[in-house]
Write a protein that holds these residues in place. Structure first.
Motif, PDB file in Angstrom:
ATOM      1  N   GLY A  39       0.778  -1.228   0.000  1.00 41.36           N
ATOM      2  CA  GLY A  39       0.000   0.000   0.000  1.00 41.36           C
ATOM      3  C   GLY A  39       0.808   1.277   0.000  1.00 41.36           C
ATOM      4  N   GLY A  42       1.462   4.418  -3.511  1.00 43.55           N
ATOM      5  CA  GLY A  42       0.946   5.747  -3.802  1.00 43.55           C
ATOM      6  C   GLY A  42       1.712   6.831  -3.068  1.00 43.55           C
ATOM      7  N   ARG A  55      -1.849   9.788  -7.593  1.00 45.13           N
ATOM      8  CA  ARG A  55      -3.282   9.557  -7.814  1.00 45.13           C
ATOM      9  C   ARG A  55      -3.515   8.333  -8.691  1.00 45.13           C
ATOM     10  NH1 ARG A  55      -3.725  15.264  -7.248  1.00 45.13           N
ATOM     11  NH2 ARG A  55      -3.011  15.638  -9.377  1.00 45.13           N
ATOM     12  N   TRP A  58      -2.876   5.247  -6.461  1.00 45.58           N
ATOM     13  CA  TRP A  58      -3.962   5.002  -5.511  1.00 45.58           C
ATOM     14  C   TRP A  58      -5.222   4.529  -6.230  1.00 45.58           C
ATOM     15  CZ3 TRP A  58      -1.882   9.951  -3.040  1.00 45.58           C
ATOM     16  CH2 TRP A  58      -1.113   9.635  -1.900  1.00 45.58           C
ATOM     17  N   ARG A  59      -5.480   5.086  -7.400  1.00 44.68           N
ATOM     18  CA  ARG A  59      -6.653   4.689  -8.173  1.00 44.68           C
ATOM     19  C   ARG A  59      -6.569   3.210  -8.546  1.00 44.68           C
ATOM     20  NH1 ARG A  59      -6.343   8.368 -12.694  1.00 44.68           N
ATOM     21  NH2 ARG A  59      -6.723   9.916 -11.062  1.00 44.68           N
ATOM     22  N   GLN A  61      -4.695   0.894  -7.048  1.00 44.59           N
ATOM     23  CA  GLN A  61      -4.769   0.091  -5.826  1.00 44.59           C
ATOM     24  C   GLN A  61      -6.220  -0.089  -5.381  1.00 44.59           C
ATOM     25  OE1 GLN A  61      -1.913   2.545  -3.568  1.00 44.59           O
ATOM     26  NE2 GLN A  61      -0.892   0.643  -3.035  1.00 44.59           N
ATOM     27  N   THR A  91      -9.163   1.305   4.313  1.00 47.88           N
ATOM     28  CA  THR A  91      -7.933   1.733   3.650  1.00 47.88           C
ATOM     29  C   THR A  91      -8.121   1.794   2.146  1.00 47.88           C
ATOM     30  OG1 THR A  91      -6.591   0.785   5.428  1.00 47.88           O
ATOM     31  CG2 THR A  91      -5.488   1.204   3.328  1.00 47.88           C
ATOM     32  N   TRP A  95      -7.785   5.105  -0.399  1.00 49.83           N
ATOM     33  CA  TRP A  95      -7.066   5.149  -1.679  1.00 49.83           C
ATOM     34  C   TRP A  95      -7.969   5.677  -2.788  1.00 49.83           C
ATOM     35  CZ3 TRP A  95      -4.977  -0.547  -1.352  1.00 49.83           C
ATOM     36  CH2 TRP A  95      -3.927  -0.592  -0.420  1.00 49.83           C
ATOM     37  N   LEU A  98      -8.360   9.388  -2.506  1.00 50.45           N
ATOM     38  CA  LEU A  98      -7.109  10.042  -2.901  1.00 50.45           C
ATOM     39  C   LEU A  98      -6.868   9.936  -4.402  1.00 50.45           C
ATOM     40  CD1 LEU A  98      -4.827   8.869   0.039  1.00 50.45           C
ATOM     41  CD2 LEU A  98      -5.580  11.203  -0.389  1.00 50.45           C
ATOM     42  N   GLY A  99      -7.415   8.904  -5.018  1.00 51.52           N
ATOM     43  CA  GLY A  99      -7.273   8.722  -6.458  1.00 51.52           C
ATOM     44  C   GLY A  99      -8.370   9.385  -7.263  1.00 51.52           C
ATOM     45  N   PRO A 240      -1.148   9.580   3.428  1.00 54.93           N
ATOM     46  CA  PRO A 240      -2.572   9.566   3.037  1.00 54.93           C
ATOM     47  C   PRO A 240      -3.466  10.320   4.022  1.00 54.93           C
ATOM     48  CG  PRO A 240      -1.616   7.409   2.677  1.00 54.93           C
ATOM     49  CD  PRO A 240      -0.595   8.212   3.419  1.00 54.93           C
ATOM     50  N   GLU A 244      -5.515  13.561   2.843  1.00 50.58           N
ATOM     51  CA  GLU A 244      -6.976  13.457   2.907  1.00 50.58           C
ATOM     52  C   GLU A 244      -7.582  14.552   3.775  1.00 50.58           C
ATOM     53  OE1 GLU A 244     -10.469  10.471   4.532  1.00 50.58           O
ATOM     54  OE2 GLU A 244      -8.383   9.816   4.615  1.00 50.58           O
TER      55      GLU A 244
END
Length: 259
Positions: A39, A42, A55, A58-59, A61, A91, A95, A98-99, A240, A244
């Motif tokens: 993880g 990102g 991004r 994270w997208r 993931q 979690t 992600w 964030l993505g 993160p 966020e």
């Protein structure tokens, strides 16, 4: 408000090179836990390649994590297993947000909160749906569940187990009380969990009393940013939460800048 400069820790490129990017990894044999183990991709990408690369990571993931989650929910386990799984799904939701995939993030957060207090999705609902904090000795699950509830805007009056259910609370739950649990378990959870929980706690209304003063939130933000610079693992966990919260509460927190 003066910005907070985020300084990546030494050794981060080495740590990043050891993590398989989600697009390269496919679905790992270890399922969702293995995806979470990678993880940091990102957060490492944010430091090394910039926010756009982060991004994208994270997208991807989040996409992979949700695909694995769908198959995992077809095989419900013991009732207590849902607390750890709910934390993992929170979690994945983080992600997705964030993505820049809010619909995916919201769906994952809804699954996470249902796992935490309502039982396994698709099964008969529990007779007494509760979040049992005794299943959470370090506070990790409480922090993840609090994050999902803040993102969903549902921070008050959810069921938490009372003494008859193996818990300790007699009043409806609030995010503030969840984060108080993280603080009480800091001797087991460690300073990173405690700092992230304190940051979120200063941004939500307390269970009792007046709101936190603005300076408290910025001080908590600076504390977590300082911990993030310690090493690659701290960076992967803290970044993160920093990004966020800064995006969700822009008028209450300092802007973040890459050093």
């Amino acid at each position: 408000m003066d910005p907070i400069w985020l300084t990546p820790p030494p050794g981060l490129p080495v740590a990043a090179a050891a993590v398989a990017r989600p697009a390269e990894a496919g679905e790992p044999p270890g399922g969702l836990a293995a995806i979470l183990a990678a993880g940091g991709a990102g957060a490492y990408a944010w430091a090394l390649d910039g926010p756009d690369a982060a991004r994208r990571a994270w997208r991807e993931q989040a996409r992979l994590g949700l695909a694995v989650l769908e198959r995992r929910l077809e095989r419900p386990g013991a009732d207590t297993d849902r607390f750890a799984l709910g934390s993992q799904v929170s979690t994945v939701a983080q992600w997705a947000w964030l993505g820049d995939r809010p619909d995916t993030g919201r769906r994952a957060d809804l699954v996470a909160t249902e796992l935490a207090i309502g039982g396994w999705p698709g099964r008969e609902p529990l007779d007494s749906p509760d979040l049992v904090l005794l299943c959470d000795p370090t506070g990790e699950h409480a922090l993840a569940h609090a994050g999902s509830r803040v993102r969903l805007g549902r921070i008050r009056d959810f069921p938490v187990a009372g003494p008859e259910g193996g818990g300790s609370w007699r009043r409806p739950g609030t995010v503030d009380r969840l984060l108080d649990h993280v603080d009480r378990q800091a001797h087991l959870g460690g300073p990173l969990l405690g700092a992230a929980a304190w940051l979120v706690r200063t941004l939500v209304h307390p269970a009792m009393g007046p709101p936190w003063p603005p300076a408290a939130a910025v001080e908590a933000q600076r504390r977590l940013a300082a911990l993030a610079a310690r090493d690659a693992a701290c960076w992967a966990f803290a970044l993160p939460w920093l990004l966020e919260t800064a995006e969700r509460f822009p008028t209450r927190l300092a802007p973040l800048m890459a050093a």
